[in-house]
Design a protein around this motif. Structure first.
Motif, PDB file in Angstrom:
ATOM      1  N   ASN A  39      -0.091   4.926   5.605  1.00  0.00           N
ATOM      2  CA  ASN A  39      -0.443   4.285   4.006  1.00  0.00           C
ATOM      3  C   ASN A  39       0.798   4.784   3.024  1.00  0.00           C
ATOM      4  O   ASN A  39       0.593   5.940   3.065  1.00  0.00           O
ATOM      5  N   ALA A  40       1.313   3.912   2.208  1.00  0.00           N
ATOM      6  CA  ALA A  40       2.256   4.159   1.348  1.00  0.00           C
ATOM      7  C   ALA A  40       1.612   5.187   0.385  1.00  0.00           C
ATOM      8  O   ALA A  40       2.291   6.186   0.014  1.00  0.00           O
ATOM      9  N   GLY A  41       0.263   4.816  -0.268  1.00  0.00           N
ATOM     10  CA  GLY A  41      -0.284   5.752  -1.334  1.00  0.00           C
ATOM     11  C   GLY A  41      -0.481   6.968  -0.839  1.00  0.00           C
ATOM     12  O   GLY A  41      -0.173   8.114  -1.570  1.00  0.00           O
ATOM     13  N   ASP A  42      -0.899   7.178   0.295  1.00  0.00           N
ATOM     14  CA  ASP A  42      -1.098   8.756   1.010  1.00  0.00           C
ATOM     15  C   ASP A  42       0.266   9.213   1.070  1.00  0.00           C
ATOM     16  O   ASP A  42       0.226  10.387   0.671  1.00  0.00           O
ATOM     17  N   ALA A  43       1.270   8.605   1.636  1.00  0.00           N
ATOM     18  CA  ALA A  43       2.513   9.126   1.783  1.00  0.00           C
ATOM     19  C   ALA A  43       3.053   9.472   0.467  1.00  0.00           C
ATOM     20  O   ALA A  43       3.621  10.668   0.251  1.00  0.00           O
ATOM     21  N   GLU A  44       3.172   8.787  -0.610  1.00  0.00           N
ATOM     22  CA  GLU A  44       3.346   9.158  -2.138  1.00  0.00           C
ATOM     23  C   GLU A  44       2.656  10.251  -2.336  1.00  0.00           C
ATOM     24  O   GLU A  44       3.431  11.420  -2.868  1.00  0.00           O
ATOM     25  N   ASP A  45       1.453  10.495  -2.024  1.00  0.00           N
ATOM     26  CA  ASP A  45       0.573  11.765  -2.417  1.00  0.00           C
ATOM     27  C   ASP A  45       1.185  13.098  -1.512  1.00  0.00           C
ATOM     28  O   ASP A  45       1.441  14.152  -2.231  1.00  0.00           O
ATOM     29  N   VAL A  46       1.612  12.519  -0.421  1.00  0.00           N
ATOM     30  CA  VAL A  46       2.194  13.720   0.352  1.00  0.00           C
ATOM     31  C   VAL A  46       3.453  14.186  -0.229  1.00  0.00           C
ATOM     32  O   VAL A  46       3.806  15.395  -0.404  1.00  0.00           O
ATOM     33  N   LEU A  47       4.337  13.237  -0.593  1.00  0.00           N
ATOM     34  CA  LEU A  47       5.639  13.554  -1.147  1.00  0.00           C
ATOM     35  C   LEU A  47       5.363  14.301  -2.379  1.00  0.00           C
ATOM     36  O   LEU A  47       6.170  15.298  -2.422  1.00  0.00           O
ATOM     37  N   GLN A  48       4.383  13.902  -3.156  1.00  0.00           N
ATOM     38  CA  GLN A  48       4.182  14.793  -4.226  1.00  0.00           C
ATOM     39  C   GLN A  48       3.788  16.074  -4.078  1.00  0.00           C
ATOM     40  O   GLN A  48       4.260  17.110  -4.522  1.00  0.00           O
ATOM     41  N   THR A  49       2.943  16.469  -3.171  1.00  0.00           N
ATOM     42  CA  THR A  49       2.315  17.738  -2.679  1.00  0.00           C
ATOM     43  C   THR A  49       3.519  18.568  -2.031  1.00  0.00           C
ATOM     44  O   THR A  49       3.678  19.851  -2.507  1.00  0.00           O
TER      45      THR A  49
END
Length: 184
Positions: A39-49
């Motif tokens: 999921n792109a949204g989850d991947a962005e959250d992981v990127l931020q984390t």
């Protein structure tokens, strides 16, 4: 006032380093996270984390030798943490895993639906594994890395990787068979 004026100058250098690291490695972190979460949204959250954790890292911590490898591992682990936190697991046969990972360009709607279920099940199953084992599995079956390369990246032997992957695949198959009421 002098302290306030000096603060931005002192923090400019780490921010510059962080910006450079982000520019060079954000795509790698996003791809690794996306492969695990789907999921792109989850991947962005992981990127931020991952990058927030890098900012908060203890300044006295040992320096990172291979930033790409460090960030890749951090992304996989953060994505697995996210998946574990959801505990939304569905069970689908492992026999259907290989064709799904190949991602053919054209699929029937039924095939696409089954593929989505398999991916969801596999993400949940990976979330239950030890993070290092899940990372090995992800590198091998999602990223197509060979055992010697995985061994080098994880500072272990190719034999350890091969045995771990074989046992993990057997374990996941047994979990699915047990779920179906088959032979465990």
């Amino acid at each position: 006032m002098k302290a306030l004026m000096a603060a931005p100058k002192e923090s400019t250098e780490p921010a510059t380093d962080l910006e450079r690291i982000f520019r060079e490695h954000h795509a790698l972190v996003f791809r690794a996270a996306y492969r695990v979460t789907g999921n792109a949204g989850d991947a962005e959250d992981v990127l931020q984390t991952v990058f927030l954790r890098l900012v908060k890292r203890d300044p006295d911590a040992e320096p990172v030798g291979n930033m790409a490898s460090f960030l890749h591992r951090a992304a996989v682990n953060a994505a697995l943490d996210l998946m574990r936190s959801r505990q939304n697991i569905r069970n689908i046969p492992l026999d259907e895993l290989e064709p799904v990972l190949a991602e053919p360009a054209f699929r029937s709607p039924d095939r696409a639906h089954v593929s989505g279920e398999i991916r969801d099940w596999l993400r949940g199953a990976l979330a239950r594994l030890n993070p290092r084992i899940a990372e090995m599995f992800t590198m091998r079956f999602f990223e197509g890395k060979e055992n010697p390369e995985i061994a080098r990246l994880l500072n272990t032997t190719p034999g350890t990787v091969a045995v771990t992957l074989s046992r993990t695949r057997d374990r996941l198959q047994k979990e699915y068979q047990a779920y179906l009421g088959g032979v465990a």
